[in-house]
Every structure is written in structure tokens, then in C-alpha cells.
Scaffold this motif. Sequence first.
Motif, PDB file in Angstrom:
ATOM      1  N   ARG A   1     -51.305  34.512  21.048  1.00 41.74           N
ATOM      2  CA  ARG A   1     -51.456  34.811  19.618  1.00 41.74           C
ATOM      3  C   ARG A   1     -50.636  33.836  18.773  1.00 41.74           C
ATOM      4  NH1 ARG A   1     -50.584  40.037  21.496  1.00 41.74           N
ATOM      5  NH2 ARG A   1     -48.525  40.062  20.512  1.00 41.74           N
ATOM      6  N   SER A   2     -49.415  33.557  19.198  1.00 38.79           N
ATOM      7  CA  SER A   2     -48.545  32.629  18.484  1.00 38.79           C
ATOM      8  C   SER A   2     -49.171  31.230  18.439  1.00 38.79           C
ATOM      9  CB  SER A   2     -47.173  32.580  19.151  1.00 38.79           C
ATOM     10  OG  SER A   2     -46.353  31.630  18.520  1.00 38.79           O
ATOM     11  N   HIS A   3     -49.747  30.817  19.549  1.00 39.65           N
ATOM     12  CA  HIS A   3     -50.402  29.500  19.605  1.00 39.65           C
ATOM     13  C   HIS A   3     -51.594  29.455  18.645  1.00 39.65           C
ATOM     14  CE1 HIS A   3     -51.683  25.678  21.214  1.00 39.65           C
ATOM     15  NE2 HIS A   3     -52.896  26.196  21.404  1.00 39.65           N
ATOM     16  N   ARG A   4     -52.379  30.521  18.600  1.00 37.98           N
ATOM     17  CA  ARG A   4     -53.529  30.568  17.680  1.00 37.98           C
ATOM     18  C   ARG A   4     -53.055  30.536  16.228  1.00 37.98           C
ATOM     19  NH1 ARG A   4     -55.851  34.378  21.473  1.00 37.98           N
ATOM     20  NH2 ARG A   4     -55.009  36.062  20.205  1.00 37.98           N
ATOM     21  N   ILE A   5     -52.004  31.273  15.924  1.00 37.67           N
ATOM     22  CA  ILE A   5     -51.467  31.278  14.560  1.00 37.67           C
ATOM     23  C   ILE A   5     -51.007  29.883  14.167  1.00 37.67           C
ATOM     24  CG2 ILE A   5     -49.520  32.072  13.138  1.00 37.67           C
ATOM     25  CD1 ILE A   5     -49.759  34.769  14.661  1.00 37.67           C
ATOM     26  N   ARG A   6     -50.298  29.217  15.071  1.00 41.36           N
ATOM     27  CA  ARG A   6     -49.814  27.866  14.765  1.00 41.36           C
ATOM     28  C   ARG A   6     -50.961  26.882  14.571  1.00 41.36           C
ATOM     29  NH1 ARG A   6     -44.118  26.750  17.572  1.00 41.36           N
ATOM     30  NH2 ARG A   6     -43.276  28.830  17.330  1.00 41.36           N
ATOM     31  N   ARG A   7     -51.958  26.953  15.445  1.00 36.13           N
ATOM     32  CA  ARG A   7     -53.091  26.031  15.355  1.00 36.13           C
ATOM     33  C   ARG A   7     -53.886  26.268  14.065  1.00 36.13           C
ATOM     34  NH1 ARG A   7     -55.861  26.846  20.201  1.00 36.13           N
ATOM     35  NH2 ARG A   7     -57.143  28.352  19.132  1.00 36.13           N
ATOM     36  N   LEU A   8     -54.183  27.533  13.760  1.00 34.90           N
ATOM     37  CA  LEU A   8     -54.920  27.835  12.537  1.00 34.90           C
ATOM     38  C   LEU A   8     -54.100  27.474  11.302  1.00 34.90           C
ATOM     39  CD1 LEU A   8     -57.417  28.920  11.160  1.00 34.90           C
ATOM     40  CD2 LEU A   8     -56.458  31.231  11.373  1.00 34.90           C
ATOM     41  N   SER A   9     -52.800  27.690  11.353  1.00 36.08           N
ATOM     42  CA  SER A   9     -51.934  27.334  10.228  1.00 36.08           C
ATOM     43  C   SER A   9     -51.934  25.832   9.982  1.00 36.08           C
ATOM     44  CB  SER A   9     -50.509  27.836  10.466  1.00 36.08           C
ATOM     45  OG  SER A   9     -50.482  29.245  10.459  1.00 36.08           O
ATOM     46  N   GLN A  10     -51.945  25.035  11.053  1.00 31.59           N
ATOM     47  CA  GLN A  10     -52.027  23.584  10.892  1.00 31.59           C
ATOM     48  C   GLN A  10     -53.334  23.196  10.210  1.00 31.59           C
ATOM     49  OE1 GLN A  10     -51.539  22.451  14.992  1.00 31.59           O
ATOM     50  NE2 GLN A  10     -49.330  22.063  14.761  1.00 31.59           N
TER      51      GLN A  10
ATOM     52  N   ARG B   1     -47.375  24.381   2.147  1.00 31.23           N
ATOM     53  CA  ARG B   1     -45.998  24.512   2.636  1.00 31.23           C
ATOM     54  C   ARG B   1     -45.814  25.811   3.424  1.00 31.23           C
ATOM     55  NH1 ARG B   1     -45.293  21.810  -2.287  1.00 31.23           N
ATOM     56  NH2 ARG B   1     -45.081  23.756  -3.464  1.00 31.23           N
ATOM     57  N   CYS B   2     -46.457  26.870   2.968  1.00 29.19           N
ATOM     58  CA  CYS B   2     -46.394  28.145   3.690  1.00 29.19           C
ATOM     59  C   CYS B   2     -47.029  28.002   5.075  1.00 29.19           C
ATOM     60  CB  CYS B   2     -47.107  29.234   2.883  1.00 29.19           C
ATOM     61  SG  CYS B   2     -47.198  30.822   3.711  1.00 29.19           S
TER      62      CYS B   2
ATOM     63  N   ALA C   1     -46.891  27.180  10.998  1.00 29.26           N
ATOM     64  CA  ALA C   1     -47.191  26.305  12.141  1.00 29.26           C
ATOM     65  C   ALA C   1     -45.917  25.934  12.890  1.00 29.26           C
ATOM     66  CB  ALA C   1     -47.911  25.040  11.667  1.00 29.26           C
ATOM     67  N   ALA C   2     -44.790  25.893  12.185  1.00 32.40           N
ATOM     68  CA  ALA C   2     -43.507  25.573  12.820  1.00 32.40           C
ATOM     69  C   ALA C   2     -42.851  26.813  13.424  1.00 32.40           C
ATOM     70  CB  ALA C   2     -42.575  24.921  11.796  1.00 32.40           C
ATOM     71  N   GLY C   3     -43.540  27.954  13.333  1.00 31.99           N
ATOM     72  CA  GLY C   3     -43.005  29.179  13.922  1.00 31.99           C
ATOM     73  C   GLY C   3     -42.125  29.989  12.982  1.00 31.99           C
ATOM     74  N   ARG C   4     -42.040  29.581  11.724  1.00 27.78           N
ATOM     75  CA  ARG C   4     -41.219  30.304  10.745  1.00 27.78           C
ATOM     76  C   ARG C   4     -42.107  31.258   9.942  1.00 27.78           C
ATOM     77  NH1 ARG C   4     -39.959  25.021   9.741  1.00 27.78           N
ATOM     78  NH2 ARG C   4     -40.674  25.211   7.581  1.00 27.78           N
ATOM     79  N   ILE C   5     -42.610  32.297  10.613  1.00 28.90           N
ATOM     80  CA  ILE C   5     -43.552  33.208   9.972  1.00 28.90           C
ATOM     81  C   ILE C   5     -42.837  34.135   9.001  1.00 28.90           C
ATOM     82  CG2 ILE C   5     -45.201  35.080  10.399  1.00 28.90           C
ATOM     83  CD1 ILE C   5     -45.931  33.584  12.994  1.00 28.90           C
ATOM     84  N   PHE C   6     -41.767  34.756   9.436  1.00 26.96           N
ATOM     85  CA  PHE C   6     -41.026  35.669   8.573  1.00 26.96           C
ATOM     86  C   PHE C   6     -39.750  35.004   8.058  1.00 26.96           C
ATOM     87  CE2 PHE C   6     -43.650  38.701  10.923  1.00 26.96           C
ATOM     88  CZ  PHE C   6     -44.156  39.441   9.870  1.00 26.96           C
ATOM     89  N   SER C   7     -39.914  33.856   7.429  1.00 26.66           N
ATOM     90  CA  SER C   7     -38.762  33.182   6.829  1.00 26.66           C
ATOM     91  C   SER C   7     -38.849  33.337   5.318  1.00 26.66           C
ATOM     92  CB  SER C   7     -38.741  31.699   7.206  1.00 26.66           C
ATOM     93  OG  SER C   7     -39.774  31.006   6.543  1.00 26.66           O
ATOM     94  N   ARG C   8     -37.713  33.270   4.674  1.00 22.86           N
ATOM     95  CA  ARG C   8     -37.695  33.402   3.213  1.00 22.86           C
ATOM     96  C   ARG C   8     -38.511  32.288   2.559  1.00 22.86           C
ATOM     97  NH1 ARG C   8     -35.018  37.661   2.595  1.00 22.86           N
ATOM     98  NH2 ARG C   8     -33.063  38.162   3.599  1.00 22.86           N
TER      99      ARG C   8
END
Length: 191
Positions: free
Chosen positions: A17-26, A97-98, A103-110
Amino acid sequence: MTHSAETFGTTAARHRRSHRIRRLSQLMAAGCLVTSGLLAAAMVLYWALTPTPTLFSHAGIPNAPATEISLSTRAFAFGIAMVPLGTLIWGLLSGRRCFNAFAAGRIFSRDSIQQLKAFATAVAASALLKPLAGAALSVVLSLPQPTGSKTLALSMGSDTLIALIFAGTVAVIAWVMTEALEIADENKQFV
């Protein structure tokens, strides 16, 4: 328990799931950038190349002049039209930017949440500015017309309402993410 319920919480499933989120985010980050450039280029081409009768028709002005409008009028109208579009482009760049943070794995960052909020705010502002810019364009384009032919056309369509609902939805999601981040921070203090 079904097979999918058993594997939902596994490390391997979480990694997929994390890989899919990163790929789609890119992809989404790239899409935001490309769309921003295309929208700006399309607006330049629209105001540089569109015949006067078409410009007047799109602005809601019934009677176009027989001659082409001046370059200065086109440039001024372009500037007006760029206000809502520039706001939307700023929002798309915030969205980029979001997505880069996701994509960098910072999903729940400020930072990612702030950029998501900025995206929602810009979409809402652009939706609200679009009818006002359209009204201003109708005045600017009809200004050189003979007395009695001046026009003020204010138009708000379903696209404006849909954009506002979309922006509100994204803003609420960002708000929920902020709450989740604060709860996670509080829980870390108790451990």
C-alpha cells in the motif's frame, strides 16, 4: 476472517500500500506541474489567437465589434483572466508539494497537511474569483463599444459549485489529518 482481512494489517500488505501511495503521489505531483504549465500556456494562446467575436461570445457580450480588439485590451483582459487561473495554478503547485511529501513517505507531516490546506484554499478562491473576473472581462471588452452597448455579465455555473464542494472536502480531509497528527503526537508522549 477472510483472507483479505488477514493480510490487511501485515507488514507486506502495508509495504504494498505504501509503495502504491508513493508511486501514485509521484504521478500526481508530475500531473500538477504539467497541468499548471498547460493552463498558463493555454491562457496565453487563448488571448493571443482567439478572434474577437469568439472572445465576446465567451464573455457573454451579445454584439462583437466589426474590428479586432487592440493588443493592449487583449493584454489587460489576459491579466484579469489570470487572477483566478493564477490562484488555481498556485493551488496546483501547493498540491504538487503535498504529493511530493507523500511520495517521500511524509504522509502525516505538518508540511504535507499545510500544502493540502493551501491547495483546497486556492481551489475555493479560484472558484469564487472566476465569476468576478468574468464580469470584469465583460466590462473591459465592451468598454470601447458605443454608448448603450456596454455589458456587465455575471455568470456562475455548476462548475463553480462543484469546485467549492471539492475544495471543502479536501479542506475537511486536511483538518482530519491535522487532528490525527495531534492525537499521534499526544500518544507518543505517554509511551
